[in-house]
Design an enzyme around this catalytic site. Structure first.
Site, PDB file in Angstrom:
ATOM      1  N   GLY A 183      65.749  88.917  50.077  1.00 10.40           N
ATOM      2  CA  GLY A 183      64.920  88.212  51.041  1.00 10.40           C
ATOM      3  C   GLY A 183      64.609  86.844  50.495  1.00 10.40           C
ATOM      4  O   GLY A 183      64.892  86.546  49.328  1.00 10.40           O
ATOM      5  N   GLN A 234      59.678  79.200  49.147  1.00 15.18           N
ATOM      6  CA  GLN A 234      60.636  79.222  48.035  1.00 15.18           C
ATOM      7  C   GLN A 234      61.680  78.116  48.124  1.00 15.18           C
ATOM      8  O   GLN A 234      62.456  77.927  47.188  1.00 15.18           O
ATOM      9  CB  GLN A 234      61.330  80.586  47.957  1.00 15.18           C
ATOM     10  N   CYS A 251      62.283  88.209  41.774  1.00 13.36           N
ATOM     11  CA  CYS A 251      62.007  87.143  42.727  1.00 13.36           C
ATOM     12  C   CYS A 251      62.872  85.932  42.385  1.00 13.36           C
ATOM     13  O   CYS A 251      62.974  85.557  41.215  1.00 13.36           O
ATOM     14  CB  CYS A 251      60.528  86.779  42.650  1.00 13.36           C
ATOM     15  N   LEU A 252      63.476  85.328  43.406  1.00 12.60           N
ATOM     16  CA  LEU A 252      64.337  84.156  43.169  1.00 12.60           C
ATOM     17  C   LEU A 252      63.559  83.018  42.514  1.00 12.60           C
ATOM     18  O   LEU A 252      64.144  82.198  41.812  1.00 12.60           O
ATOM     19  CB  LEU A 252      64.935  83.650  44.493  1.00 12.60           C
ATOM     20  N   HIS A 285      56.916  91.960  50.103  1.00 11.92           N
ATOM     21  CA  HIS A 285      57.143  90.959  49.045  1.00 11.92           C
ATOM     22  C   HIS A 285      57.241  89.558  49.656  1.00 11.92           C
ATOM     23  O   HIS A 285      56.601  88.614  49.190  1.00 11.92           O
ATOM     24  CB  HIS A 285      58.427  91.314  48.283  1.00 11.92           C
ATOM     25  N   GLU A 286      58.031  89.447  50.734  1.00 11.07           N
ATOM     26  CA  GLU A 286      58.222  88.124  51.360  1.00 11.07           C
ATOM     27  C   GLU A 286      56.944  87.651  52.045  1.00 11.07           C
ATOM     28  O   GLU A 286      56.599  86.470  51.980  1.00 11.07           O
ATOM     29  CB  GLU A 286      59.385  88.147  52.349  1.00 11.07           C
ATOM     30  N   HIS A 292      54.564  85.929  49.821  1.00  8.21           N
ATOM     31  CA  HIS A 292      54.861  84.511  49.564  1.00  8.21           C
ATOM     32  C   HIS A 292      54.152  83.599  50.569  1.00  8.21           C
ATOM     33  O   HIS A 292      53.746  82.489  50.222  1.00  8.21           O
ATOM     34  CB  HIS A 292      56.366  84.244  49.664  1.00  8.21           C
TER      35      HIS A 292
END
Ligand SMILES: [Zn+2]
Length: 174
Positions: free
Chosen positions: A45, A50, A98-99, A140-141, A144
């Site tokens: 995702g 991000q 996480c990216l 999770h997303e 953010h």
């Protein structure tokens, strides 16, 4: 077009996203770019902060079991102005990454089930009840969009262990 990622230490990752008021061509293009970036980076995702945007948008492609216990990426789904409700009291813990926090992992407890209401790319509202991985990825997303990172939800012990890595990322990428 692939977009540059923001990394741990960038203040945008701690800000609250702002609702999308109109889905313009520019926003549709942004969503395409966001998806391209997620795919290129092998993410489950990705959220707008991000890539340095404050729009309340994320994309999720939770893993799907092919029936033999092997997982692959599921189809991408776009969520605009998402609202999460009715988390189950039952929760499960699993390792997350996480990216924006490269090579850092931690066990995150999350509800097993969640209901999400959001707009699709055409501005049409939809509601889904998600269980397991799809629920985990959207939570999770969605975090953010509220300035929350998975490392805020891990045990104090794990957090202490990864603290040196976090300091390195902060210095290296910002
Ligand atoms: Zn993340």
């Amino acid at each position: 077009m692939k977009l540059p990622l923001t990394y741990y230490g960038n203040p945008i990752l701690r800000q609250k996203a702002e609702p999308v008021t109109e889905i313009t061509d520019e926003i549709r293009q942004f969503i395409k770019d966001l998806e391209e970036t997620m795919i290129e980076k092998n993410g489950l995702g990705i959220s707008a902060p991000q890539v340095g945007s404050r729009l309340a948008i994320f994309i999720a492609r939770p893993p799907v079991d092919d029936g033999t216990g092997r997982y692959s990426f599921g189809p991408s789904k776009v969520y605009i102005n998402p609202k999460l409700t009715e988390p189950s009291s039952e929760s499960w813990s699993h390792e997350e990454a996480c990216l924006s926090i490269p090579k850092v992992y931690g066990d995150v407890p999350r509800p097993v089930r969640i209901t999400i209401t959001a707009l699709d790319i055409n501005g049409k509202e939809f509601t889904e009840e998600l269980t397991g991985w799809p629920a985990r990825v959207v939570m999770h997303e969605n975090d953010h969009l509220n300035g929350v990172l998975f490392i805020d939800r891990i045990s104090k012990k794990q957090r202490n262990q990864i603290e040196p890595l976090l300091r390195t990322i902060k210095q290296k990428y910002n």
